[in-house]
Design an enzyme around this catalytic site. Structure first.
Site, PDB file in Angstrom:
ATOM      1  N   GLY A   1      -6.796 -17.491  22.102  1.00 19.52           N
ATOM      2  CA  GLY A   1      -7.705 -16.660  22.880  1.00 19.52           C
ATOM      3  C   GLY A   1      -8.809 -16.083  22.017  1.00 19.52           C
ATOM      4  O   GLY A   1      -8.592 -15.734  20.865  1.00 19.52           O
TER       5      GLY A   1
ATOM      6  N   THR B   1      -6.938 -11.576  17.421  1.00 23.29           N
ATOM      7  CA  THR B   1      -6.362 -11.485  18.759  1.00 23.29           C
ATOM      8  C   THR B   1      -6.422 -10.041  19.222  1.00 23.29           C
ATOM      9  O   THR B   1      -6.138  -9.131  18.437  1.00 23.29           O
ATOM     10  CB  THR B   1      -4.899 -11.973  18.811  1.00 23.29           C
ATOM     11  OG1 THR B   1      -4.301 -11.581  20.058  1.00 23.29           O
ATOM     12  CG2 THR B   1      -4.069 -11.388  17.685  1.00 23.29           C
TER      13      THR B   1
ATOM     14  N   ASP C   1      -0.532  -8.144  17.803  1.00 23.00           N
ATOM     15  CA  ASP C   1       0.904  -8.448  17.814  1.00 23.00           C
ATOM     16  C   ASP C   1       1.355  -9.295  16.628  1.00 23.00           C
ATOM     17  O   ASP C   1       2.385  -9.976  16.699  1.00 23.00           O
ATOM     18  CB  ASP C   1       1.269  -9.161  19.120  1.00 23.00           C
ATOM     19  CG  ASP C   1       0.537 -10.493  19.303  1.00 23.00           C
ATOM     20  OD1 ASP C   1      -0.411 -10.778  18.529  1.00 23.00           O
ATOM     21  OD2 ASP C   1       0.894 -11.245  20.225  1.00 23.00           O
TER      22      ASP C   1
ATOM     23  N   ARG D   1      -0.459  -9.419  26.300  1.00 22.75           N
ATOM     24  CA  ARG D   1       0.620 -10.417  26.330  1.00 22.75           C
ATOM     25  C   ARG D   1       1.963  -9.698  26.304  1.00 22.75           C
ATOM     26  O   ARG D   1       2.234  -8.872  27.171  1.00 22.75           O
ATOM     27  CB  ARG D   1       0.464 -11.412  25.174  1.00 22.75           C
ATOM     28  CG  ARG D   1       1.096 -12.755  25.435  1.00 22.75           C
ATOM     29  CD  ARG D   1       0.717 -13.800  24.413  1.00 22.75           C
ATOM     30  NE  ARG D   1       0.919 -13.391  23.040  1.00 22.75           N
ATOM     31  CZ  ARG D   1       0.899 -14.212  22.013  1.00 22.75           C
ATOM     32  NH1 ARG D   1       0.672 -15.493  22.195  1.00 22.75           N
ATOM     33  NH2 ARG D   1       1.070 -13.771  20.790  1.00 22.75           N
TER      34      ARG D   1
END
Length: 319
Positions: A11, A125, A129, A171
């Site tokens: 992404g 991102t 994470d 996410r």
């Protein structure tokens, strides 16, 4: 070892272009030829390499998205695809690859390193994470975008005396929800790492109403999901008009924040420096305000933990 390739994968995130600019310009400063790979690992397999110079990265520092584009590639997950990618780079005289992306992108880079090809990662991102760094490129901008949206929604929530459930991205990680909810004064924050049950959320809404609050904001991470279902339950059990807003990919776009620009610039330059020093199989990160590098294997095996002290703080302030 005077040729390196650069790609973005997974992404997109605000700040990726800033990192691209830093890699190219630092690379040229260090005497390297830098090649951009179009469309991520898919472009690597097809040998879609473009020489990059100062002009090719001019006026991109402030732009969201990625000028190199990003595409997921199932073929690269195979042994044959990885070998073909290495063959394409070796044929072009490229001796190292810098990958900007998330954990899936780093898994690919780690596979190349296992096969003896130099690979270095830069964490890009909005989800924040990835183990091995306190912040990933794009997270700060995404959180600011989410907070700005929540602030605007609060205006209409107050005007119409409504309860709003706002679903944010991230996410399976709750950092965006936690930071945005805390900084926007949400009454409840629901994240995968510390899920409030529905009874607790409803209790907070009702207690607020009893004190005279005319609106409530509940922020939920997409990893928990089903914002619409939560909104319906709250409305049915409280009788309060409840609206649901899913911010979605709106959070991934836009010009990167100052912090994301600075971090992307530093990480991009550091990745080039590590390549020149002969380092491979690592990702660049930021720990306690200092640039560090962590082996891919370690970063991928260790799950990044969320700061639950912030979660407890937010709960104590939204009683």
């Amino acid at each position: 070892m005077n040729k390196i390739a650069l790609l973005t994968s997974g992404g997109d995130a605000p700040g990726m272009n800033t990192a691209i600019r830093a890699v190219v310009r630092r690379g040229i400063f260090k005497g390297l030829d830098v090649y951009g790979v179009q469309n991520g690992y898919k472009g690597l397999i097809s040998g879609h390499f473009t020489p990059m110079d100062f002009k090719s990265v001019g006026d991109i520092l402030h732009r969201g998205g990625t000028i190199l584009q990003s595409t997921r590639c199932d073929e690269f997950k195979t042994e044959e695809g990885q070998k073909q990618a290495i063959a394409q780079m070796e044929s072009a005289g490229i001796s190292g690859l810098i990958v900007i992306g998330g954990d899936g992108s780093f898994q690919g880079a780690s596979k190349l390193n296992d096969k003896g090809f130099t690979a270095i990662g830069i964490p890009g991102t909005i989800d924040n994470d990835i183990s091995g760094t306190d912040y990933t490129i794009g997270f700060d901008t995404a959180v600011n975008t989410a907070v700005d949206a929540i602030d605007k929604i609060r205006d209409t929530a107050s005007s119409h005396e409504r309860t709003y459930v706002i679903e944010v991205m991230g996410r399976n990680a709750g950092d965006i929800a936690l930071w945005a909810g805390t900084c926007a004064g949400a009454e409840s924050i629901i994240i995968p790492e510390a899920m409030d049950d529905v009874d607790d959320v409803i209790d907070r809404v009702q207690r607020g109403a009893a004190r005279g609050k005319i609106h409530s904001i509940i922020v939920v991470a997409e990893g928990v999901g089903k914002g619409h279902e939560l909104g319906q339950i709250i409305e049915e059990r409280t009788g309060f008009e409840t609206k649901v807003t899913i911010l979605g990919h709106f959070q991934r776009g836009g010009s990167p924040s100052v912090y994301d620009r600075m971090m992307s610039t530093q990480m991009g330059a550091k990745a080039v420096d590590l390549f020149v020093e002969g380092v491979s199989g690592v990702m660049v990160g930021l720990k306690n305000g200092k640039l560090v590098h962590t082996p891919f294997k370690e970063a991928l095996q260790n799950k990044r933990t969320i700061d639950l002290d912030i979660y407890d703080l937010a709960r104590s302030l939204s009683i």
